[in-house]
Write an enzyme that holds these catalytic residues in place. Structure first.
Site, short mmCIF file in Angstrom:
data_model
loop_
_atom_site.label_atom_id
_atom_site.label_comp_id
_atom_site.label_asym_id
_atom_site.label_seq_id
_atom_site.Cartn_x
_atom_site.Cartn_y
_atom_site.Cartn_z
N LYS A 8 0.74 -1.36 0.06
CA LYS A 8 0.14 0.05 0.11
C LYS A 8 0.74 1.21 0.25
CE LYS A 8 0.95 1.15 4.21
NZ LYS A 8 1.76 2.55 4.74
N ASP A 132 -1.62 -1.32 10.53
CA ASP A 132 -2.00 -1.27 9.10
C ASP A 132 -2.15 -2.56 8.62
OD1 ASP A 132 1.25 -0.43 7.53
OD2 ASP A 132 0.23 -2.21 8.63
C1 LIG Z 1 3.43 4.23 9.80
C2 LIG Z 1 2.10 3.53 9.13
C3 LIG Z 1 1.20 4.26 8.54
O1 LIG Z 1 0.43 3.49 7.59
O2 LIG Z 1 2.60 2.35 8.40
P1 LIG Z 1 4.01 2.00 7.76
O3 LIG Z 1 5.11 2.86 7.50
O4 LIG Z 1 4.47 0.91 8.73
O5 LIG Z 1 3.86 1.00 6.56
C4 LIG Z 1 1.55 2.48 10.29
O6 LIG Z 1 1.00 3.52 11.19
C5 LIG Z 1 2.57 1.51 10.86
O7 LIG Z 1 1.43 0.33 11.28
P2 LIG Z 1 2.17 -0.79 11.80
O8 LIG Z 1 3.78 -0.97 10.83
O9 LIG Z 1 1.40 -1.99 11.79
O10 LIG Z 1 2.81 -0.58 13.26
P3 LIG Z 1 2.81 -1.42 14.48
O11 LIG Z 1 3.44 -2.76 14.18
O12 LIG Z 1 1.46 -1.58 14.92
O13 LIG Z 1 3.48 -0.64 15.55
C6 LIG Z 1 4.83 -0.46 15.78
C7 LIG Z 1 5.18 0.73 16.60
O14 LIG Z 1 4.95 1.95 15.84
C8 LIG Z 1 4.32 2.92 16.79
N1 LIG Z 1 2.70 3.32 16.24
C9 LIG Z 1 2.32 2.42 15.25
C10 LIG Z 1 0.95 2.89 14.84
C11 LIG Z 1 0.41 3.97 15.37
N2 LIG Z 1 -0.77 4.63 14.88
N3 LIG Z 1 1.01 4.86 16.33
C12 LIG Z 1 2.42 4.26 16.60
O15 LIG Z 1 2.87 5.01 17.63
C13 LIG Z 1 4.25 2.37 17.98
O16 LIG Z 1 5.66 2.78 18.66
C14 LIG Z 1 4.13 1.01 17.70
O17 LIG Z 1 4.66 -0.08 18.98
N1 LIG Z 2 6.09 -11.55 6.31
C1 LIG Z 2 6.72 -10.68 6.68
N2 LIG Z 2 7.14 -9.63 5.75
C2 LIG Z 2 8.04 -8.52 6.14
N3 LIG Z 2 8.17 -8.08 7.57
C3 LIG Z 2 8.04 -8.89 8.50
C4 LIG Z 2 7.13 -10.18 8.01
N4 LIG Z 2 6.89 -10.80 9.25
C5 LIG Z 2 7.39 -9.89 10.39
N5 LIG Z 2 8.28 -8.83 9.56
C6 LIG Z 2 8.91 -7.87 10.34
O1 LIG Z 2 8.06 -6.67 10.42
C7 LIG Z 2 8.73 -5.42 10.21
C8 LIG Z 2 8.24 -5.05 8.65
O2 LIG Z 2 7.02 -4.85 8.32
P1 LIG Z 2 6.74 -4.19 6.88
O3 LIG Z 2 4.94 -4.11 7.18
O4 LIG Z 2 7.29 -4.90 5.79
O5 LIG Z 2 7.17 -2.49 7.17
P2 LIG Z 2 6.47 -1.26 6.73
O6 LIG Z 2 5.04 -1.31 7.18
O7 LIG Z 2 7.37 -0.31 7.26
O8 LIG Z 2 6.48 -1.34 5.23
C9 LIG Z 2 10.16 -6.11 10.23
O9 LIG Z 2 10.47 -5.56 11.60
C10 LIG Z 2 9.98 -7.46 9.84
O10 LIG Z 2 11.23 -8.21 10.59
#
Ligand SMILES: C[C@@](CO)(OP(=O)(O)O)[C@H](O)COP(=O)(O)OP(=O)(O)OC[C@H]1O[C@@H](n2ccc(N)nc2=O)[C@H](O)[C@@H]1O
Ligand SMILES: Nc1ncnc2c1ncn2[C@@H]1O[C@H](COP(=O)(O)OP(=O)(O)O)[C@@H](O)[C@H]1O
Length: 268
Positions: A8, A132
């Site tokens: 996404k 997410d």
């Molecule tokens: C930043 C975003 C925006 O779309 O996407 P990515 O960059 O990862 O794709 C998301 O909020 C990422 O969601 P996700 O990657 O699932 O985060 P999680 O594993 O739930 O949380 C990881 C850590 O990020 C922080 N976290 C996450 C989501 C949120 N709304 N607030 C936070 O503060 C917290 O410290 C949490 O412990």
């Molecule tokens: N199947 C998977 N693919 C990618 N990352 C994974 C997976 N399972 C666990 N992880 C862990 O999740 C984190 C990355 O998540 P990802 O969703 O790929 O990142 P982002 O949301 O920033 O794009 C890394 O810390 C990785 O070690």
């Protein structure tokens, strides 16, 4: 059963306040793009998880696909399966690849073992795997609010646009990104900005993580500038980075990046 978890991009990302639970409230449009992993799940005599493609850091036991299986196993007597994940979506890129794998594992197990879980029920399981993750259950453009796991409908059709995603190989953890951000309340909801023409977005639609991360990773700003110079109507970092994408009405030419960058280009 074989399926293709897609990534996404975030169209705008406003981090609006810090929550009592330590997470942050946000407003963002989550939009699916067809940069895909491949996930195969088959019944087996003994549980197995194998991988190919891009390496995923950490031990296999922490993989989000396995976490999805174990989560459902708590409520259903699932027989053992062999899961094979072929990793293509770069990790820590702001593309939600790991979350997509987990959501697709939930959907595949639901149909493979006829659990008859509704999409709402699947979203409930997905929320336990990451903020997410729930988006990938219905996998349609939405406005995400609260932790990013509560959705509002959005009228947005970007079909015809070419999306170019550039991943420079910088792994930014989500926790690091959120740890460096100063939440700010927007003057209006993100929907108001999305209603404008795409060409106007560069003036109004921001990703708050850019202000936090571009000073530390200046090459990300350089990629964004290069996408605009190549004719992007809109360019932005996605999620917490480090991937940067551009939206082009016409296919861009001579976009040259260093050899170690990973690129994806496709129609939305
Ligand atoms: C930043 C975003 C925006 O779309 O996407 P990515 O960059 O990862 O794709 C998301 O909020 C990422 O969601 P996700 O990657 O699932 O985060 P999680 O594993 O739930 O949380 C990881 C850590 O990020 C922080 N976290 C996450 C989501 C949120 N709304 N607030 C936070 O503060 C917290 O410290 C949490 O412990
Ligand atoms: N199947 C998977 N693919 C990618 N990352 C994974 C997976 N399972 C666990 N992880 C862990 O999740 C984190 C990355 O998540 P990802 O969703 O790929 O990142 P982002 O949301 O920033 O794009 C890394 O810390 C990785 O070690």
């Amino acid at each position: 059963m074989l399926d293709f978890p897609n990534a996404k991009i975030n169209l705008g990302l406003l981090v609006t306040e810090k929550r009592p639970d330590g997470f942050h409230n946000l407003e963002s449009c989550f939009y699916p793009v067809l940069w895909c992993d491949a996930l195969e799940i088959v019944p087996a005599d003994a549980e197995a998880f194998t991988m190919s493609g891009l390496p995923v850091p950490g031990n296999l036991d922490n993989n989000l696909c396995l976490k999805a299986y174990r989560l459902l196993q708590q409520d259903f007597q699932l027989p053992p399966v062999h899961m094979h994940l072929h990793k293509v979506i770069p990790m820590g890129a702001g593309l939600g690849g790991g979350s997509a794998d987990a959501a697709f594992a939930l959907k595949q197990l639901n149909s493979l073992f006829e659990l008859n879980l509704s999409e709402d029920q699947l979203e409930g399981y997905a929320r336990q795997l990451g903020s997410d993750c729930a988006f990938f259950i219905r996998n349609k453009p939405v406005i995400a609010v609260e932790k990013g796991d509560v959705f509002k409908p959005v009228e947005l059709d970007l079909s015809g646009y070419t999306c170019v995603i550039v991943y420079p190989g910088i792994h930014i953890t989500t926790a690091e990104a959120y740890g460096n951000i100063v939440p700010k309340k927007p003057s209006c909801g993100i929907e108001m900005y999305l209603k404008q023409d795409v060409q106007v977005w560069k003036e109004v639609l921001r990703n708050d993580f850019e202000e936090a991360l571009f000073p530390r990773y200046p090459e990300l700003a350089g990629i964004k500038e290069q996408l605009y110079s190549a004719g992007a109507d809109y360019a932005s970092m996605t999620g917490s980075g480090s991937a940067v994408y551009g939206l082009f009405k016409t296919e861009p030419e001579n976009l040259i990046f260093p050899g170690h960058y990973l690129l994806w280009e496709g129609l939305l």
